[in-house]
Design an enzyme around this catalytic site. Structure first.
Site, PDB file in Angstrom:
ATOM      1  NE  ARG A   1      45.581  39.322  25.329  1.00  0.00           N
ATOM      2  CZ  ARG A   1      44.367  39.403  25.854  1.00  0.00           C
ATOM      3  NH1 ARG A   1      43.455  40.178  25.276  1.00  0.00           N
ATOM      4  NH2 ARG A   1      44.053  38.734  26.942  1.00  0.00           N
TER       5      ARG A   1
ATOM      6  CG  ASP B   1      48.345  34.025  32.048  1.00  0.00           C
ATOM      7  OD1 ASP B   1      48.718  33.167  32.881  1.00  0.00           O
ATOM      8  OD2 ASP B   1      47.149  34.165  31.719  1.00  0.00           O
TER       9      ASP B   1
ATOM     10  CB  CYS C   1      49.305  43.066  60.243  1.00  0.00           C
ATOM     11  SG  CYS C   1      49.500  42.018  61.697  1.00  0.00           S
TER      12      CYS C   1
END
Length: 828
Positions: free
Chosen positions: A233, A294, A352
C-alpha cells in the site's frame, strides 16, 4: 448472504439514473451534475471539450445542462456550471486520486465479490474551489493544447509566449498560470511517510508544491524504516528499499518524479521530547502542515502545535475501507482536538480490569505494554539514569520535593543498580533476591525467568487467594467470578512452550540492552536459553500473603489508596517511612562510587517497528500468556502490533481517495479562501458506498473582558495573546488587570508547571522574571515563545456607586470567560 445486484444498461441509466448521494451541502447536486455531464458529452461530440476559460463555449454547455435538468437552475447554479464548463479541459491530480481510489475498489469488488458495488452513478465535483478566482488569461484553444506533444510544440509555445508549463498544464487551465508560482512557494511540513504520506508525496510532486525556483520547501519526517508488509500500500517503496528510512526514500523518489522539488527528509519523531528540533523557528517558517499519521495521540500533538502557531492543518485518516478528512483552518474551524469523537479510541479501560479482571485481548496487551514493559524496562531504568547522571547528592535533593514517591523511586533505583529484595514488591510477588552488579547474559536470562514467575504465576495465586473461584457476593449465591469476570488458570512454566520461551528470550535481550551487554547470536538461541533455564535451581513454592487486598473495582482501589495515604501520614508511620528511606539511601551510598562512575544504564523507549529490539516480542508473549490464563482468544503478532501501537490499518484504494479529497483543500488554503462554506470535510466507506461531504465545524467565538472596561476581546480556540519582553510575574498580572480587569491568581506553563500561585503566598515571586522561573522549574533554556496558562477571576466593581454589586448578575455572568491561550516572547 449473497445478494444479486441488477444494474441498468448504460443508455437506460443515462436517462433514468440511480444516483449516489454524496454532498450534504446541496442534496440536488448529484442530479444537477448528471445533467451537466450529459450536456458536456453532447458538446464533446462536436470535437473537443469547451476551450479553457472561453465563456461562449461554457454558456452553450450551461444551456444544454438547463434543458437536461427538469427544474429551474438559479443564478448560483448558473455561476457554478459556467465555471465547471470553463475549466472542463483541466486536470487535477487530487481528483484523479479521488476517483482512482473509488474505481480501484470497484474492480476489487468485481474480482472478489466482496462488498456492494456502486448503484450506479457517483458524481463528485468541487466547484467551491473556483470561488472568487479571476484567471484573467487567454488560453490556447484545445486544438493547440492537444498538439503540444507533437513536433510542433516549439512553434506553439513560441506562439503563446512560453507561458505554458507542460508539467502543470492541466492545473493551469483551471487556476491560471500565476497560481503555479504560489504553489511552488509553499513551505509545507508533512508528518509521516507511510501509506498516507506516500500518496501525499506523489500528489505534491505532481502539482508542484515547494519548488526550488519559487523558494518553497517540503519537509517530511518519519522515524520508521520500510518493512516488507508496507509494500502492498506504500507504493513509492520497492523490495530493495526494505530496511531504509521511509522519509529518505520518499524524498528521493519525489525528486525523481519532479526534479524541481525542494524536499528535505528527516527521521525525527514529532513529540514533546523533540521540541528542541522542531522549535519555534521551525514551526513559524511553515505555511501549512499535513498529518499523515497512524495514531491519535500523535495527531493531537501536531494539532495542538498548529493551534499554538496559527497554522492550517490538513488532517485525514483511514480504517480499512473507511476514510475521513478534516481541513483545520485558523480562526474558521474547530481543531482536531476539539472533537470529542476523536477520543473514542482513547477511552480509558478501568485499572482493575487491566490488572486483575481482563476479558478482552486489548486488556492483556495494555497490561503487557504499561505494567510490564513501561514499568520494568523504561520507568525504573530512567529513574536510575537520573541518579547516575546527577550524582547521589543532587538526586536526593530533588527527591525531597517529591515526598510521596520518594521511597518507591529509591527502591526502583536500587533495584536497577544494586539488588532486588524480596520485600520490594508491595504485594510480595517477587520473593527473590537478585544482585544486579556485574550483570551478564546468563543473569539476564535468569531474571527473565523470575519475572515470568512473578507476573504469570505468583500474581494469579495472590488474586485467587483474595477472591477464590467459589467466592459468592450475595445470599443468592451469585459467584464473584461471573459475567465478564473470568477466574484465571495458573500456568506452569514449560520450556517446551514457544510462547513461554519467547517471553524469557525477549526479556533477557531487553535487560541486556539496558545494561549494555553485548549478545552474540550463539548466546541468544532458544537452545542456549533452555540450557541456562535447566541449570537454574528450582524456584521455591510461592505462598501468598493473606493480608494482600485486591480491589474488586476502581472505586475500591481509590478508597484503598486514600486509606493508605491517611495511614502513612500518622506520626508513627512517618517515622517508619523515614527509617525505610534512610535504609535505601545507605544501600546506595555503600555502592556510590561504582554506580556513579561505572554503570551505563540505557532505558528502553518503546518502538514497535524495530524488530531487533524485542519490544513487541515481549509485549506479545506476555499478553498471550495472560490471555490463555483468562480464556481470552489469542491473536497474531501483527494484530497485536496494530493494537499496541494504536495503528489505523490502511488499504491502497482508501488511501488514494482520502488523500485526493483532502488535497483538494490544499488548493483552497493556497488560494487564501477565508469563507468556511468553501471548505469541505468528508466521511466515506468504499465498502458500502457511503459518501458524505459537508462543511467543517466552525470554531466557537466568545469574548473576554468586561463590557464596562475596554472593548471585549473576541476569542476562539485560535486566539493567542502574545506578550512581549522579559516580563516579571507582576508585569503579567498588571497586563491583564489594566487591559481586561482580570485578576490573575496563577500562572503556569509547559507540563502544568506552576510558576506563580497566590494561594501559596508567593509574593516573593512577583518581581521574578517569567523566563527565569521557567528555567529554574524545567531545568532548561526557555523556548522563544513561553506558553502560559493564566487563571484568575474578573475583579468585582460597583461603578454605579449604589453599593449593589449583584445587580445585573445574570448579565455579568455571560461576560465571564476563561482567559485565552497566552505566550510570552521573552527575548524580543
Amino acid at each position: 448472504m449473497p445478494v444479486t445486484i441488477a444494474h441498468k444498461c448504460f443508455s437506460e441509466s443515462l436517462k433514468a439514473p440511480n444516483l449516489v448521494q454524496n454532498d450534504w451541502t446541496d442534496l440536488e447536486r448529484p442530479k444537477k451534475l448528471h445533467a451537466y455531464l450529459k450536456a458536456l458529452l453532447t458538446f464533446q461530440k462536436s470535437g473537443n471539450l469547451p476551450d479553457p476559460n472561453k465563456r461562449q463555449d461554457a454558456e452553450k454547455v450551461f444551456e444544454m445542462t438547463a434543458l437536461e435538468y427538469d427544474q429551474e437552475l438559479n443564478e448560483t447554479d448558473k455561476n457554478v456550471y459556467l465555471q465547471l464548463a470553463e475549466t472542463a479541459s483541466g486536470q487535477l491530480c487530487p481528483m484523479a486520486s479521488y476517483f482512482g481510489g473509488i474505481v480501484g475498489q470497484e474492480v476489487l469488488k468485481a474480482c472478489s465479490h466482496k462488498f456492494s458495488p456502486l448503484n450506479q452513478w457517483l458524481h463528485f465535483a468541487a466547484p467551491e474551489i473556483l470561488q472568487n478566482i479571476n484567471r484573467g488569461e487567454t488560453f490556447p484553444p484545445l486544438s493547440d493544447i492537444h498538439a503540444f506533444g507533437s513536433a510542433e510544440i516549439s512553434q506553439i509555445q513560441e506562439r503563446w509566449n512560453g507561458v505554458i508549463n507542460l508539467r502543470y498544464l492541466g492545473q493551469s487551465l483551471i487556476f491560471g498560470t500565476q497560481f503555479q508560482a504560489k504553489l511552488g512557494a509553499i513551505k509545507c511540513f508533512l508528518v509521516g511517510a507511510g501509506a498516507l504520506g506516500c500518496e501525499w508525496i506523489k500528489i505534491m510532486s505532481m502539482i508542484g508544491i515547494g519548488t526550488r525556483t519559487n523558494s518553497g520547501r517540503i519537509t517530511v519526517t518519519d522515524m520508521d524504516a520500510i518493512e516488507v508488509s508496507n509494500l502492498n500500500r506504500q507504493f513509492l517503496f520497492r523490495e530493495d528499499h526494505v530496511g531504509k528510512m521511509k522519509s529518505v526514500v520518499g524524498a528521493t523518489v519525489a525528486t525523481q518524479m519532479n526534479s524541481e522539488l525542494n524536499i528535505e527528509a528527516r527521521q525525527t519523531k514529532v513529540a514533546p521530547e523533540t521540541e528542541s528540533t522542531f522549535d519555534d523557528e521551525f514551526w513559524q517558517a511553515q505555511d501549512i502542515v499535513i498529518n499523515a499519521l497512524d495514531n491519535v495521540p500523535a495527531r493531537k500533538y501536531v494539532d495542538a502545535k498548529c493551534v499554538f502557531y496559527g497554522l492550517p492543518l490538513l488532517e485525514s485518516g483511514t480504517l480499512g475501507t473507511k476514510g475521513n478528512t478534516l481541513p483545520i483552518i485558523p480562526s474558521l474551524t474547530e481543531s482536531y482536538g476539539s472533537d470529542p469523537v476523536n477520543d473514542e479510541n482513547d477511552a480509558s479501560i478501568p485499572a482493575c480490569t487491566i490488572h486483575a479482571y481482563p476479558n478482552l485481548i486489548e486488556h492483556t496487551l495494555t497490561w503487557a505494554r504499561d505494567t510490564v514493559f513501561e514499568k520494568l524496562f523504561h520507568l525504573d531504568p530512567s529513574e536510575a539514569v537520573k541518579l547516575t547522571k546527577q550524582g547521589l547528592e543532587k538526586y536526593l535533593n530533588e527527591l525531597n520535593y517529591q515526598p510521596s514517591s520518594k521511597l518507591s523511586k529509591l527502591r526502583s533505583v536500587r533495584g536497577i543498580l544494586v539488588q532486588i529484595l524480596p520485600t520490594d514488591h508491595p504485594e510480595k510477588l517477587f520473593p527473590y533476591l537478585v544482585k544486579m552488579e556485574n550483570m551478564t547474559w546468563r543473569k539476564c536470562v535468569e531474571l527473565g525467568r523470575l519475572r515470568f514467575e512473578e507476573l504469570f504465576v505468583n500474581n494469579l495465586i495472590t488474586l485467587l487467594n483474595a477472591h477464590p473461584p467459589d467466592k459468592t457476593v450475595d445470599e443468592k449465591g451469585t459467584l464473584f467470578w461471573s459475567g465478564k469476570r473470568r477466574a484465571p488458570e495458573i500456568p506452569s512454566f514449560d520450556v517446551a512452550d514457544p510462547t513461554h520461551i519467547e517471553f524469557i528470550q525477549a526479556a533477557a535481550k531487553i535487560y541486556a540492552n539496558i545494561y549494555d551487554i553485548k549478545i552474540t547470536p550463539q548466546n541468544a538461541t532458544e537452545d542456549e536459553i533452555i540450557n541456562i533455564l535447566n541449570e537454574m535451581k528450582p524456584l521455591p513454592s510461592f505462598v501468598p500473603d493473606s493480608e494482600v487486598f485486591v480491589p474488586e473495582n476502581d472505586q475500591e482501589a481509590t478508597k484503598l489508596s486514600e486509606e493508605q495515604k491517611q495511614e502513612s501520614e500518622k506520626k508513627e508511620n512517618i517515622h517508619e517511612f523515614e527509617k525505610l528511606v534512610n535504609d535505601e539511601i545507605e544501600q546506595l551510598q555503600d555502592t556510590r562510587e561504582s554506580i556513579e562512575n561505572d554503570v551505563n544504564i540505557i532505558p528502553q523507549e518503546f518502538d514497535k517497528d524495530n524488530n531487533s529490539n524485542s519490544h513487541m516480542d515481549l509485549i506479545f508473549a506476555a499478553a498471550m500468556i495472560r490471555a490463555r490464563s483468562y480464556g481470552i482468544p489469542e491473536i497474531n503478532k501483527l494484530q497485536a502490533k496494530q493494537i499496541v501501537g494504536r495503528i489505523v490499518p490502511a488499504i491502497a484504494t482508501t488511501t488514494a481517495m482520502t488523500v485526493g479529497a483532502i488535497a483538494l483543500e490544499l488548493y483552497k488554503v493556497a488560494l487564501g479562501h477565508k469563507d468556511l462554506e468553501v471548505y469541505r470535510s468528508t466521511n466515506f466507506n468504499l465498502a458500502v458506498n457511503s459518501y458524505a461531504s459537508f462543511e467543517p465545524t466552525p470554531c466557537k467565538n466568545n469574548s473576554f473582558g468586561r463590557t464596562k472596561a475596554n472593548p471585549k476581546l473576541d476569542v476562539n480556540l485560535w486566539t493567542m495573546l502574545t506578550l512581549t519582553g522579559d516580563l516579571t510575574v507582576q508585569d503579567v498580572i498588571d497586563y491583564f488587570q489594566e487591559n481586561y480587569e482580570y485578576e490573575v491568581t496563577s500562572i503556569s506553563t509547559t507540563g502544568d508547571v506552576t510558576l506563580y500561585n497566590d494561594l501559596f503566598d508567593q509574593d516573593d515571586r512577583l518581581g521574578l522574571k517569567i523566563a527565569d522561573l521557567y528555567k529554574g522549574s524545567l531545568k532548561c533554556t526557555p523556548p522563544t515563545y513561553i506558553p502560559l496558562t493564566i487563571d484568575g477571576d474578573f475583579e468585582e466593581s460597583d461603578e454605579d456607586g449604589d453599593g449593589d454589586e449583584n445587580e445585573d448578575e445574570d448579565e455579568d455572568e455571560d461576560e465571564w470567560f476563561s482567559v485565552p491561550p497566552c505566550r510570552l516572547l521573552w527575548n524580543a
